[in-house]
Design a protein around this motif. Structure first.
Motif, PDB file in Angstrom:
ATOM      1  N   ASN A 205      31.030  43.894  48.946  1.00  0.00           N
ATOM      2  CA  ASN A 205      30.744  42.462  48.862  1.00  0.00           C
ATOM      3  C   ASN A 205      29.303  42.139  48.532  1.00  0.00           C
ATOM      4  O   ASN A 205      28.868  40.996  48.654  1.00  0.00           O
ATOM      5  CB  ASN A 205      31.148  41.772  50.162  1.00  0.00           C
ATOM      6  N   ASP A 210      30.221  41.735  41.268  1.00  0.00           N
ATOM      7  CA  ASP A 210      31.171  41.123  40.336  1.00  0.00           C
ATOM      8  C   ASP A 210      30.567  40.847  38.958  1.00  0.00           C
ATOM      9  O   ASP A 210      31.224  40.278  38.088  1.00  0.00           O
ATOM     10  CB  ASP A 210      31.709  39.811  40.919  1.00  0.00           C
ATOM     11  N   LYS A 211      29.319  41.283  38.729  1.00  0.00           N
ATOM     12  CA  LYS A 211      28.665  41.026  37.449  1.00  0.00           C
ATOM     13  C   LYS A 211      28.931  42.100  36.401  1.00  0.00           C
ATOM     14  O   LYS A 211      28.552  41.945  35.246  1.00  0.00           O
ATOM     15  CB  LYS A 211      27.146  40.899  37.646  1.00  0.00           C
ATOM     16  N   GLU A 213      31.767  45.124  34.812  1.00  0.00           N
ATOM     17  CA  GLU A 213      33.138  45.608  34.799  1.00  0.00           C
ATOM     18  C   GLU A 213      33.304  46.982  35.427  1.00  0.00           C
ATOM     19  O   GLU A 213      34.399  47.335  35.858  1.00  0.00           O
ATOM     20  CB  GLU A 213      33.668  45.654  33.357  1.00  0.00           C
ATOM     21  N   THR A 216      34.447  46.174  38.780  1.00  0.00           N
ATOM     22  CA  THR A 216      35.595  45.268  38.947  1.00  0.00           C
ATOM     23  C   THR A 216      36.856  45.735  38.227  1.00  0.00           C
ATOM     24  O   THR A 216      37.950  45.267  38.540  1.00  0.00           O
ATOM     25  CB  THR A 216      35.247  43.856  38.432  1.00  0.00           C
ATOM     26  N   LYS A 217      36.729  46.634  37.266  1.00  0.00           N
ATOM     27  CA  LYS A 217      37.872  47.040  36.441  1.00  0.00           C
ATOM     28  C   LYS A 217      38.338  48.467  36.701  1.00  0.00           C
ATOM     29  O   LYS A 217      39.159  49.002  35.950  1.00  0.00           O
ATOM     30  CB  LYS A 217      37.500  46.903  34.958  1.00  0.00           C
ATOM     31  N   LEU A 247      39.896  45.169  44.941  1.00  0.00           N
ATOM     32  CA  LEU A 247      38.538  44.755  45.303  1.00  0.00           C
ATOM     33  C   LEU A 247      38.531  43.557  46.249  1.00  0.00           C
ATOM     34  O   LEU A 247      37.811  43.583  47.265  1.00  0.00           O
ATOM     35  CB  LEU A 247      37.711  44.461  44.053  1.00  0.00           C
ATOM     36  N   PRO A 248      39.295  42.481  45.999  1.00  0.00           N
ATOM     37  CA  PRO A 248      39.307  41.370  46.964  1.00  0.00           C
ATOM     38  C   PRO A 248      39.731  41.805  48.361  1.00  0.00           C
ATOM     39  O   PRO A 248      39.172  41.339  49.358  1.00  0.00           O
ATOM     40  CB  PRO A 248      40.321  40.384  46.352  1.00  0.00           C
ATOM     41  N   CYS A 251      36.880  43.530  50.097  1.00  0.00           N
ATOM     42  CA  CYS A 251      35.882  42.580  50.595  1.00  0.00           C
ATOM     43  C   CYS A 251      36.312  41.984  51.933  1.00  0.00           C
ATOM     44  O   CYS A 251      35.469  41.636  52.770  1.00  0.00           O
ATOM     45  CB  CYS A 251      35.648  41.472  49.568  1.00  0.00           C
TER      46      CYS A 251
END
Length: 432
Positions: A205, A210-211, A213, A216-217, A247-248, A251
């Motif tokens: 977190n 989140d900036k 990939e 996040t990917k 990922l969510p 967090c």
């Protein structure tokens, strides 16, 4: 005063690009300020200094680091020399600076070195355990530049692990020291009325994750790899189903662990092979002692977070599958042993409590294996590629998933996830 940086020619393939040239403010005046603090005023003047990169490419990401070898005269006019490690924020524009710009990682690490680690070591020493956890911090500042100056552990015979994972003996050493860290934090937090619970930003977190990939990917890219690779195809549909959840859900772990019924501790937060320094016995050439480094992601949460992260990020996959359960149990025994040594008067946590937490945060295993593990495999197989090279290039991010070492390690890992119901449980959690 002769002011000089190093005159040597550095091979740019060996070092991070943003560490080839130090910031201009790391100069004689800076070193004089540092030494007046570190040496409690016992310095007459700086004679000379030499600055070079402190680490090789791939050894770290969330800072830039330099080694400063400083010659100076003390108050008795005797020539002295000291080697310092200078850690500061990236200054070159790019993804690395963008990801870290809004973070509080330096504030967290300063708190660790200034307040937390000395207290842990004091607690252990009070019961006859002279464990050293990390290097000493010699100087710090948050303005005008965020900077931490540490003793140079290489001068004490310590070294980073290089392009390999940990041996079984090194694993036990590292987990033993982590167990002591966790035990100290478990007790201290109760003594200071939850004071360690202020550390709320971890690897999942942290502002800036989140900036890019590459953070996040990961699960989506692993799903694509599975679909394209015959021996992984049986896992493709499951990965596709959970790729948007991983990922969510990771967090959420930090908030979830604030509730009662969990073994909450101050987690190291980034406990992998390259955040350990081992002292090598000159006769046997085997590791005989370990110190922890890099405390930028320390976070209050379940002890299971550090354990799972370490299992994937420090242990070769063949050894991992053999010792997975054994290392978790040994770690917990050391944790309880340390609580007893520290004369903890409360109810001792049970191994079943840890097992519940491991099950509860299984989602983090999917994220670690799909997002962080490819990085670690790359650092071993392709040491010429550093973390910022990967963060700055989508093409290089895709290449991580084509590494044979990653394909070999992920197959038994995905099989375990499937057989233990990790994917199904994640979907069931989302339906609740």
């Amino acid at each position: 005063m002769e002011t000089s940086t190093n005159g040597q020619v550095l091979d740019p393939a060996l070092y991070n690009e943003d560490e080839l040239v130090p910031p201009t403010w790391i100069n004689g005046e800076f070193f004089e300020t540092v030494l007046k603090t570190a040496k409690k005023g016992d310095i007459e003047k700086i004679i000379n200094y030499n600055i070079s990169p402190a680490t090789l490419k791939g050894d770290h990401f969330a800072s830039i680091m330099f080694r400063g070898v400083v010659q100076y005269l003390d108050k008795s006019n005797t020539k002295q020399e000291i080697s310092l490690i200078i850690k500061t924020m990236p200054e070159i524009e790019g993804n690395k600076k963008d990801i870290l710009s809004d973070s509080t990682i330096f504030e967290v690490e300063i708190d660790m070195f200034r307040d937390v680690i000395p207290k842990f070591e004091e607690m252990l020493k009070s019961v006859g355990d002279n464990t050293k956890l990390s290097a000493n911090m010699l100087y710090y500042s948050l303005s005008p530049h965020k900077v931490i100056v540490l003793q140079d552990l290489t001068k004490l015979g310590y070294t980073t692990i290089g392009q390999r994972m940990c041996t079984l003996d090194e694993i036990r050493m590292a987990l033993g020291k982590l167990a002591k860290w966790h035990a100290c934090s478990y007790i201290l937090n109760q003594e200071i009325n939850g004071g360690l619970e202020k550390f709320i930003s971890g690897t999942f977190n942290m502002p800036g994750v989140d900036k890019n990939e590459c953070f996040t990917k990961g699960t989506e890219r692993l799903a694509n790899l599975a679909r394209e690779t015959p021996k992984l195809q049986k896992y493709a549909d499951k990965l596709d189903q959970v790729k948007h959840l991983v990922l969510p859900k990771c967090c959420e772990i930090y908030d979830m662990c604030k509730t009662k019924g969990h073994i909450n501790v101050l987690s190291h937060g980034d406990f992998h092979a390259k955040n350990l320094m081992f002292r090598i016995n000159p006769k046997t050439q085997l590791s005989e002692e370990v110190l922890l480094i890099d405390f930028q992601f320390c976070v209050w949460g379940s002890m299971a977070l550090d354990i799972l992260y370490f299992i994937y990020m420090a242990i070769d996959f063949q050894l991992r599958e053999k010792v997975y359960d054994e290392m978790i149990y040994e770690f917990f025994c050391k944790f309880r042993e340390t609580l007893k040594l520290l004369n903890y008067k409360g109810k001792l946590p049970k191994f079943s409590d840890l097992q519940k937490d491991l099950l509860l945060i299984r989602r983090s295993e999917i994220y670690i294996a799909s997002t962080f593990l490819p990085f670690m495999v790359s650092f071993i197989e392709n040491p010429e590629t550093g973390p910022e090279d990967i963060v700055n290039s989508v093409d290089k991010q895709y290449e991580l998933y084509k590494l044979q070492g990653y394909i070999d390690t992920i197959q038994p890992t995905l099989e375990r996830f499937l057989n233990r119901g990790y994917f199904d449980n994640l979907l069931e959690d989302d339906d609740e």
